[in-house]
Design an enzyme around this catalytic site. Structure first.
Site, short mmCIF file in Angstrom:
data_model
loop_
_atom_site.label_atom_id
_atom_site.label_comp_id
_atom_site.label_asym_id
_atom_site.label_seq_id
_atom_site.Cartn_x
_atom_site.Cartn_y
_atom_site.Cartn_z
N CYS A 1 -33.14 -37.33 67.45
CA CYS A 1 -32.62 -38.04 68.62
C CYS A 1 -32.03 -37.06 69.63
O CYS A 1 -32.23 -37.22 70.84
CB CYS A 1 -31.56 -39.06 68.20
SG CYS A 1 -32.19 -40.37 67.13
N ALA A 2 -31.32 -36.06 69.15
CA ALA A 2 -30.75 -35.05 70.05
C ALA A 2 -31.85 -34.29 70.77
O ALA A 2 -31.78 -34.08 71.99
CB ALA A 2 -29.87 -34.09 69.25
#
Length: 172
Positions: A61-62
């Site tokens: 996600c990052a």
């Protein structure tokens, strides 16, 4: 039959209204990292890229948020949103630490209205209550012009296809 995605190869059912290409994008209001209300979906003066992720506090996600911050935010005539279940305070810290300045990070923590409206709410398993990984591109007219429900939650989306759809929608 419920809509499915996968988590480490295992089927995971999703809850909510399935939004598909050609549908009107539901309008929802979510808090940003400063707790200000932001309305997304529906017709707006710019094309919208809405990136749904389980949590900014995971490596995939990052990385996804950083890539869209660097690439999609440069598309003229478009607004980019990342929606997660993270608290706005955690999102603010993430954006500060990672240098996220070109997109808006929104939180679906209050009532999961985005995930339910767009059909990305994970209904079972260890990630129950979070959002599946998905991409929606919405034209200025409020219609969904691109959707990717990433087949494996731990995998990255098709950045090129999403960016191409966003550029096309922003040019109209």
């Amino acid at each position: 039959m419920p809509t499915l995605t996968k988590l480490k190869g295992n089927d995971v059912a999703l809850y909510g209204n399935q939004v598909n290409v050609g549908d009107s994008a539901p309008v929802v209001t979510l808090p940003n990292s400063g707790l200000e209300e932001v309305t997304i979906g529906g017709a707006q003066d710019k094309a919208q890229l809405i990136v749904a992720v389980p949590s900014l506090d995971t490596p995939v996600c990052a990385m996804e948020t950083t890539k869209f911050n660097n690439q999609a935010a440069n598309v003229e005539g478009a607004t980019v949103y990342v929606v997660s279940m993270d608290l706005p305070f955690a999102a603010k810290r993430f954006c500060s630490t990672e240098g996220i300045e070109n997109l808006q990070v929104l939180s679906d923590f209050r009532d999961k209205c985005f995930s339910a409206a767009y059909g990305t709410l994970i209904a079972e398993g260890p990630l129950r209550g979070l959002s599946a990984r998905a991409i929606f591109v919405i034209g200025k007219d409020g219609k969904v012009v691109y959707k990717e429900l990433v087949e494996e939650i731990t995998a990255e989306p098709d950045y090129e296809a999403a960016l191409a759809a966003l550029k096309e929608a922003a040019a109209k």
